[in-house]
Design an enzyme around this catalytic site. Structure first.
Site, mmCIF file in Angstrom:
data_model
loop_
_atom_site.group_PDB
_atom_site.id
_atom_site.type_symbol
_atom_site.label_atom_id
_atom_site.label_comp_id
_atom_site.label_asym_id
_atom_site.label_seq_id
_atom_site.Cartn_x
_atom_site.Cartn_y
_atom_site.Cartn_z
ATOM 1 C CD GLU A 65 -57.449 -109.433 -72.875
ATOM 2 O OE1 GLU A 65 -57.973 -109.686 -73.975
ATOM 3 O OE2 GLU A 65 -56.993 -110.302 -72.116
ATOM 4 C CB THR A 67 -39.752 -98.056 -63.450
ATOM 5 O OG1 THR A 67 -38.707 -97.218 -62.971
ATOM 6 C CG2 THR A 67 -39.184 -99.315 -64.040
ATOM 7 C CE1 TYR A 85 -58.033 -109.916 -68.214
ATOM 8 C CE2 TYR A 85 -59.632 -111.146 -66.927
ATOM 9 C CZ TYR A 85 -58.363 -111.031 -67.477
ATOM 10 O OH TYR A 85 -57.439 -112.007 -67.296
ATOM 11 C CG ASP A 120 -34.576 -98.074 -69.166
ATOM 12 O OD1 ASP A 120 -35.205 -97.350 -68.371
ATOM 13 O OD2 ASP A 120 -34.354 -99.283 -68.952
ATOM 14 N NE ARG A 126 -42.303 -102.566 -56.645
ATOM 15 C CZ ARG A 126 -41.009 -102.214 -56.644
ATOM 16 N NH1 ARG A 126 -40.223 -102.578 -57.620
ATOM 17 N NH2 ARG A 126 -40.510 -101.521 -55.646
ATOM 18 C CE LYS A 160 -35.646 -98.831 -61.076
ATOM 19 N NZ LYS A 160 -36.346 -99.346 -62.272
HETATM 20 N N1 DSN Z 1 -33.014 -101.278 -62.343
HETATM 21 C C1 DSN Z 1 -32.792 -102.132 -61.204
HETATM 22 C C2 DSN Z 1 -32.280 -101.296 -60.082
HETATM 23 O O1 DSN Z 1 -31.786 -100.260 -60.411
HETATM 24 O O2 DSN Z 1 -32.329 -101.654 -58.909
HETATM 25 C C3 DSN Z 1 -33.970 -102.900 -60.933
HETATM 26 O O3 DSN Z 1 -34.347 -103.580 -62.113
#
Ligand code: DSN
Length: 416
Positions: A54, A223, A52, A197, A232, A226
């Site tokens: 926090e 993210t 933990y 984003d 993830r 990707k």
């Molecule tokens: N952004 C989505 C995708 O591109 O598959 C997943 O949230």
């Protein structure tokens, strides 16, 4: 090699082994997926899962955080170096959590969001009505023209009418370069915060293979799994100290409790990979492979939205065909080629059926495939779509897919 889990929980172990076989035998072409490094998976499976922590480095609510501090600070420093920005929060459990934190930090309930329409390539969290972003805020959308491209003059017109508090740019199914400078001009014209984003394109951005959202955006989310090919998870970046403080409070204690320190350690390992000299070559290859895919599909008579691609994905429209995106997804799946059905500009079918597919190059590029393999795969895709009900052809191509895939084995064991 034997694993504890094999003895303790054979049902789950079997599923993990089967997933390894699936990943090795199939051609993974979902644009948002990738294969991460074994070193990243080792960090994710490490003892940090027990801890933990926090709070933030050197400001924790628990003892024993000296090593958690070290990994989180390394992850922050590496991410700031990658994006050439001043502040980063690496605790978001996902991209959606990261986006939720941006709104929580910078908006009041029912403030106005202007984001890209989900059916035009945006994301659920960019103001889509079924998402918290469309329920807790007043959301408005811009889209693409029938040529598949954002018309920045139109976005400006919409922004002037809507007068949003925040403009969201960045997409999940947009094959063309996003002009963050133009979005900045639009945001300035209406006095909005600019939020980028970059989840889909982050791996290209950090290799200078796509325009950077900095210095144009006030706040940037991504993210890490990707095009960045890490574990993830999500992250948030800014150059504004006041925004950084608000974001930190929005993540903890606002939205999340204990950070996933094992995932943060894995993010740090992934960022080290992104900082390596070979990363630029990877990003270039991702784009070259997607460009080849688009080129072959166009030459075979398929309607590639916007006529091609500037990034890692290709969107194919079947508006002029008898079959749907769902049919195409299933037929390609039968041949071991994994894509996803996707809505396209001018969509006439439901979101569950759709008139398109989205195909991405990042995962197969991580397996070491180049333009020669992508040319072959694009022709297989075209052959299958040309004769979509031909299950014998799908079975024949499945064997060929398996043979190609066997030359590019990504993992030799199921757990690292
Ligand atoms: N952004 C989505 C995708 O591109 O598959 C997943 O949230």
């Amino acid at each position: 090699m034997s694993y504890e889990i094999e003895k303790f929980d054979p049902e789950i172990f079997d599923a993990i082994e089967s997933e390894l076989t699936r990943q090795n035998n199939h051609l993974e072409m979902i644009a948002s997926e990738n294969f991460t490094q074994p070193a990243v998976m080792e960090a994710m499976g490490s003892v940090f899962t027990n801890k933990y922590a926090e709070g933030y480095p050197n400001k924790r609510y628990y003892g024993g955080c000296e090593y958690a501090d070290k990994v989180e600070q390394l992850a922050i420093d590496r991410l700031c170096e990658l994006f050439d920005c001043k502040f980063a929060n690496v605790q978001p459990h996902s991209g959606s959590q990261a986006n939720g934190a941006v709104y929580a930090a910078l908006l009041k309930p029912y403030d106005k969001i202007l984001g890209m329409d989900l059916s035009h390539g945006g994301h659920l969290t960019h103001g889509s009505k079924p998402s918290f972003s469309g329920k807790n805020y007043q959301s408005f959308t811009y889209g693409v023209e029938l040529d598949g491209r954002i018309n920045y003059d139109k976005v400006m017109e919409i922004a002037k009418i809507v007068q949003p508090k925040i403009i969201v740019c960045g997409a999940s199914a947009y094959a063309r370069e996003i002009d963050f400078k133009k979005f900045r001009e639009i945001a300035d014209e209406v006095g909005a915060i600019l939020f980028a984003d970059v989840a889909h394109i982050a791996g290209l951005v950090v290799a200078n293979e796509h325009m950077s959202p900095f210095p144009y955006a006030d706040v940037v989310t991504t993210t890490t799994h990707k095009t960045l090919a890490g574990p993830r998870g999500g992250a948030i970046m800014t150059n504004d100290e006041d925004i950084a403080k608000k974001i930190n409070s929005a993540i903890f204690p606002g939205l999340q409790g204990g950070p996933l320190v094992h995932v943060i350690a894995a993010k740090a390992v992934g960022f080290k990979h992104n900082l390596s000299p070979e990363w630029k070559e990877y990003a270039k290859q991702v784009k070259a492979n997607a460009a080849k895919l688009a080129e072959v599909l166009v030459s075979r008579g398929y309607d590639v939205v916007s006529g091609g691609t500037d990034n890692h994905l290709v969107l194919v429209s079947f508006l002029n065909k008898e079959f749907s995106g769902k049919d195409a997804d299933a037929a390609l799946g039968n041949a071991g080629i994994t894509v996803n059905k996707n809505t396209v500009p001018g969509e006439t079918r439901s979101p569950f059926v759709t008139s398109g597919i989205r195909i991405g190059s990042p995962a197969l590029t991580s397996r070491g495939m180049g333009v020669a393999e992508f040319e072959k795969i694009a022709n297989w895709i075209s052959d299958i779509l040309d004769d979509i009900n031909n299950t014998e052809l799908q079975a024949k191509i499945k064997d060929e897919v398996k043979e190609l895939a066997s030359n590019f084995i990504i993992y030799d064991k199921p757990i690292y």
